[in-house]
Design a protein around this motif. Structure first.
Motif, mmCIF file in Angstrom:
data_model
loop_
_atom_site.group_PDB
_atom_site.id
_atom_site.type_symbol
_atom_site.label_atom_id
_atom_site.label_comp_id
_atom_site.label_asym_id
_atom_site.label_seq_id
_atom_site.Cartn_x
_atom_site.Cartn_y
_atom_site.Cartn_z
ATOM 1 N N GLN A 148 -6.438 -2.620 -15.656
ATOM 2 C CA GLN A 148 -5.706 -1.358 -15.556
ATOM 3 C C GLN A 148 -5.481 -1.024 -14.091
ATOM 4 O OE1 GLN A 148 -6.676 2.103 -18.098
ATOM 5 N NE2 GLN A 148 -6.728 3.323 -16.233
ATOM 6 N N LEU A 149 -4.221 -0.901 -13.714
ATOM 7 C CA LEU A 149 -3.876 -0.603 -12.331
ATOM 8 C C LEU A 149 -3.808 0.903 -12.079
ATOM 9 C CD1 LEU A 149 -1.031 -3.253 -11.922
ATOM 10 C CD2 LEU A 149 -3.474 -3.501 -11.431
ATOM 11 N N LEU A 150 -3.242 1.646 -13.038
ATOM 12 C CA LEU A 150 -3.132 3.095 -12.922
ATOM 13 C C LEU A 150 -3.319 3.704 -14.310
ATOM 14 C CD1 LEU A 150 -0.005 3.433 -10.584
ATOM 15 C CD2 LEU A 150 -2.373 3.977 -9.967
ATOM 16 N N PRO A 151 -3.894 4.901 -14.395
ATOM 17 C CA PRO A 151 -4.087 5.528 -15.708
ATOM 18 C C PRO A 151 -2.816 6.226 -16.174
ATOM 19 C CG PRO A 151 -4.958 6.945 -14.003
ATOM 20 C CD PRO A 151 -4.491 5.691 -13.302
ATOM 21 N N ALA A 152 -2.762 6.542 -17.451
ATOM 22 C CA ALA A 152 -1.692 7.395 -17.962
ATOM 23 C C ALA A 152 -1.759 8.733 -17.243
ATOM 24 C CB ALA A 152 -1.850 7.581 -19.469
ATOM 25 N N GLY A 153 -0.604 9.312 -16.967
ATOM 26 C CA GLY A 153 -0.558 10.574 -16.238
ATOM 27 C C GLY A 153 -0.319 10.409 -14.758
ATOM 28 N N ALA A 154 -0.342 9.165 -14.258
ATOM 29 C CA ALA A 154 -0.084 8.938 -12.834
ATOM 30 C C ALA A 154 1.389 9.181 -12.537
ATOM 31 C CB ALA A 154 -0.482 7.526 -12.434
ATOM 32 N N LEU A 208 5.913 20.535 -18.753
ATOM 33 C CA LEU A 208 7.001 19.762 -19.349
ATOM 34 C C LEU A 208 7.064 18.343 -18.778
ATOM 35 C CD1 LEU A 208 9.847 22.435 -19.507
ATOM 36 C CD2 LEU A 208 8.755 21.307 -21.452
ATOM 37 N N ALA A 209 6.696 18.194 -17.516
ATOM 38 C CA ALA A 209 6.736 16.880 -16.872
ATOM 39 C C ALA A 209 5.443 16.098 -17.037
ATOM 40 C CB ALA A 209 7.031 17.049 -15.381
ATOM 41 N N ALA A 210 4.452 16.685 -17.731
ATOM 42 C CA ALA A 210 3.141 16.046 -17.936
ATOM 43 C C ALA A 210 2.429 15.797 -16.611
ATOM 44 C CB ALA A 210 3.271 14.746 -18.726
ATOM 45 N N ARG A 211 2.707 16.631 -15.634
ATOM 46 C CA ARG A 211 2.015 16.496 -14.348
ATOM 47 C C ARG A 211 0.746 17.333 -14.355
ATOM 48 N NH1 ARG A 211 5.874 16.278 -9.015
ATOM 49 N NH2 ARG A 211 7.240 14.577 -9.675
ATOM 50 N N PRO A 212 -0.368 16.787 -13.925
ATOM 51 C CA PRO A 212 -1.597 17.587 -13.886
ATOM 52 C C PRO A 212 -1.508 18.643 -12.794
ATOM 53 C CG PRO A 212 -1.959 15.483 -12.824
ATOM 54 C CD PRO A 212 -0.576 15.426 -13.411
ATOM 55 N N PRO A 213 -2.190 19.764 -12.981
ATOM 56 C CA PRO A 213 -2.180 20.773 -11.918
ATOM 57 C C PRO A 213 -2.869 20.251 -10.670
ATOM 58 C CG PRO A 213 -3.802 21.322 -13.592
ATOM 59 C CD PRO A 213 -3.020 20.145 -14.125
ATOM 60 N N ALA A 214 -2.428 20.748 -9.539
ATOM 61 C CA ALA A 214 -3.068 20.367 -8.280
ATOM 62 C C ALA A 214 -4.516 20.844 -8.282
ATOM 63 C CB ALA A 214 -2.307 20.970 -7.106
ATOM 64 N N ALA A 215 -5.387 20.050 -7.708
ATOM 65 C CA ALA A 215 -6.792 20.435 -7.629
ATOM 66 C C ALA A 215 -6.919 21.709 -6.811
ATOM 67 C CB ALA A 215 -7.609 19.313 -6.991
ATOM 68 N N PRO A 216 -7.566 22.736 -7.349
ATOM 69 C CA PRO A 216 -7.680 23.991 -6.598
ATOM 70 C C PRO A 216 -8.529 23.797 -5.339
ATOM 71 C CG PRO A 216 -9.081 24.039 -8.542
ATOM 72 C CD PRO A 216 -8.273 22.781 -8.633
ATOM 73 N N TYR A 217 -8.120 24.423 -4.295
ATOM 74 C CA TYR A 217 -8.926 24.363 -3.083
ATOM 75 C C TYR A 217 -8.776 25.666 -2.316
ATOM 76 C CZ TYR A 217 -4.655 23.396 -0.408
ATOM 77 O OH TYR A 217 -3.406 23.476 0.162
ATOM 78 N N ARG A 218 -9.756 25.941 -1.496
ATOM 79 C CA ARG A 218 -9.801 27.188 -0.748
ATOM 80 C C ARG A 218 -10.007 26.865 0.728
ATOM 81 N NH1 ARG A 218 -10.778 31.180 -4.652
ATOM 82 N NH2 ARG A 218 -11.484 32.707 -3.129
ATOM 83 N N THR A 219 -9.418 27.683 1.569
ATOM 84 C CA THR A 219 -9.481 27.466 3.013
ATOM 85 C C THR A 219 -9.750 28.800 3.700
ATOM 86 O OG1 THR A 219 -7.920 25.633 2.857
ATOM 87 C CG2 THR A 219 -8.204 26.611 5.014
ATOM 88 N N PRO A 220 -10.590 28.823 4.744
ATOM 89 C CA PRO A 220 -10.852 30.080 5.449
ATOM 90 C C PRO A 220 -9.596 30.596 6.155
ATOM 91 C CG PRO A 220 -12.498 28.411 5.988
ATOM 92 C CD PRO A 220 -11.396 27.715 5.277
#
Length: 593
Positions: free
Chosen positions: A323-329, A493-505
């Motif tokens: 497997q080179l890449l998973p589904a959802g890539a 609709l595009a089956a794109r996962p949400p961006a990983a949440p992150y916080r910055t000062p």
């Protein structure tokens, strides 16, 4: 129910339906407070959705009306109409906002607008009805045998007349509005198989599995000589090759026909197949060829060539079936290259959502300088490329005049998954979005969000798989609506996962609205104390684009503001993570080459 009663019920219902105590009666999976569990209940999420939009489903219990059904039932209304306000909303009855005067001279947000420059607030103007309700506006004056009061308008809806001020809806909290937009559709449409190049920007519907070993044979990693055993090595002419001149070598794309014997060498090019018997590749800059007295040639090297040197062995990168890449890539240009190397001619992926942008306003110009009270359209040139960066197919925006019939026809005729309108979401004399939705019988999912700029944004379901996102007309307010409602919906609709949440000062303090979330453009800066920080930018009023044009992200500022060093949630802009201006449709902004 009086306004005060509804406010109290809304508060309790909201707390339970979206994050109440575990096991509490207000949880999404449990019965509504004061309601018996059992058959006849609607979907809890839909009910909470309607409640948050000031359109709580009307319950009918046995005995409350002679014509009521024998069992509890839920009446669903396509368009919310209840005049109410929620305690947490910054929008109050009558359309006025809580006064907001920040002491930061560069935070002069219009306290009432973030809209389209015509009206300051977003309002709704329909009323949920129950059977026998004295205020029913059903033109037939009747209800179906089950007691439902679903409006059954005429087959050809008439154009709405001037609707006048609409009662102010309950603005939803910003995070809740985004969650509703993300869950407005159950998922992407069925995947499609397309040619490799057509899959760019789509999301893989199945894992990418290698169809061959990579590389599929032992390959030379450098130009030089394939050698067998320890040196020096004799350079012989292959059988049938002319004796004059240097011996020919092995080129990429040509399979060697003879095995290489011990103590012999043959020239080889990068990417060429290693001949049988070869033990290493000697780089051209590391070898020296000397003429022999018998007319032959011998290859010498100052250092030994250890076995395997500069040979890429078969299967070094992967073996067939790996497997080179998973589904959802996400299918990027690099993924296309990997898929081609692994033997693919086609890929199965989810299609890109299709959006249509309708830019509303008689005051807008598509070229030249502002003049005679008219201004340049800033949203048309911005929205289509922004949508392309999100993996959405969007043609050139259409500019529509301020005419109710024109807007109605454009929405009805559109075949896009998502129609995006700009402006007209408030209740001014030429704001036709809400009347058009009522005329269409659309189900409004979000009608106003407690966010600055951009609170009179909306999300409506036109049909089971078609939606409309109404953006305010002011540029930065429209950006706020885009990231709040359009982006989560299109991502699903595009089956794109949400961006990983992150916080910055924060690199500097930011003023907050008394009740609402604020979205403030920020740029990344290095700080000796906090490391990478988010510096708030100037020029972030609802009608300004100067700040967002220099931004890397939008900071989510809670009510009341935040001090320097406070870690805030960031919404990174598409181009800050690497963005290509190449459009899938080849569209260029007006005035472009």
């Amino acid at each position: 129910m009086t306004d005060g009663e509804f406010d109290g019920e809304f508060d309790g219902e909201y707390d339970g339906a979206f994050g109440g105590e575990p096991g509490g009666t207000g949880g999404m999976a449990g019965p509504t407070r004061g309601e018996p569990a059992g058959e006849g209940r609607g979907d809890p999420f839909d009910e909470a959705l309607a409640l948050a939009n000031a359109a709580a489903p009307v319950r009918v219990r046995p005995g409350t009306d002679a014509g009521a059904a024998a069992e509890p039932m839920t009446v669903r209304v396509p368009y919310a109409t209840r005049e109410t306000t929620a305690p947490h909303s910054s929008i109050r009855g009558g359309g006025g906002d809580v006064p907001y005067t920040p002491d930061d001279p560069f935070s002069l947000d219009d306290p009432a607008a973030c809209g389209n420059g015509r009206s300051s607030t977003s309002r709704s103007s329909s009323t949920p009805r129950s059977p026998g309700h004295s205020g029913s506006s059903d033109p037939s004056g009747s209800s179906d045998p089950s007691g439902s009061s679903e409006p059954s308008g005429p087959e050809d809806p008439p154009a709405p007349t001037a609707s006048g001020p609409r009662p102010a809806p309950a603005a939803l909290p910003w995070h809740l509005a985004r969650d509703i937009a993300e869950r407005a559709v159950p998922g992407p449409p069925a995947p499609e198989t397309s040619a490799l190049g057509d899959a760019l920007g789509r999301t893989l519907a199945a894992p990418l599995t290698a169809l061959t070993d990579l590389p599929s044979f032992d390959t030379s990693a450098m130009d030089g000589w394939a050698v067998s055993g320890p040196g020096p090595w004799r350079l012989d002419h292959p059988a049938g090759a002319p004796e004059a001149g240097p011996p020919p070598g092995i080129l990429a794309g040509h399979a060697p026909t003879e095995a290489l014997h011990d103590g012999h060498a043959v020239p080889i090019a990068t990417g060429a197949r290693i001949p049988p018997g070869a033990t290493a590749v000697l780089r051209s800059e590391h070898g020296e060829v000397r003429e022999l007295t018998d007319g032959g040639r011998r290859l010498y090297a100052p250092q030994p060539a250890p076995p395997g040197q500069d040979i890429r062995p078969r299967g070094q990168e992967c073996r067939r079936g790996d497997q080179l890449l998973p589904a959802g890539a996400l299918v990027t240009p690099a993924v296309l290259g990997l898929a081609a190397a692994a033997g693919y001619d086609e890929l199965t992926a989810y299609r890109r959502p299709r959006a249509e942008v309708l830019v509303l306003g008689d005051e807008l110009l598509d070229h030249g300088l502002p003049q005679d009270g008219r201004i340049r359209d800033a949203l048309g040139p911005m929205l289509a490329p922004w949508l392309h960066a999100l993996g959405v197919e969007a043609a050139a925006p259409r500019h529509l005049a301020d005419d109710a019939d024109t807007l109605y026809a454009a929405v009805v005729e559109s075949t896009a998954d998502v129609v995006i309108t700009t402006g007209g979401t408030a209740s001014g004399p030429v704001d036709h979005v809400h009347p058009t939705l009522r005329r269409l019988g659309a189900e409004v999912l979000v009608d106003g969000v407690a966010v600055r700029p951009g609170h009179p944004m909306l999300l409506a379901r036109l049909a089971p798989h078609r939606h409309l996102v109404g953006l305010p007309g002011n540029p930065l307010a429209a950006v706020s609506g885009l990231v709040t409602l359009a982006e989560p919906l299109l991502r699903t609709l595009a089956a794109r996962p949400p961006a990983a949440p992150y916080r910055t000062p924060l690199a500097a303090p930011v003023h907050g609205h008394p009740q609402d979330t604020r979205l403030v453009p920020v740029a990344y800066r290095e700080d000796e104390r906090h490391g990478l920080t988010a510096a708030p930018l100037r020029f972030h009023g609802p009608a300004m684009l100067r700040g967002i044009a220099a931004a890397d992200a939008l900071a989510v500022v809670p009510p009341g503001g935040a001090q320097r060093g406070t870690e805030l949630e960031l919404l990174e802009l598409p181009w800050s993570a690497g963005w290509s201006p190449v459009s899938s449709t080849g569209w260029t902004a007006p005035g472009g080459a």
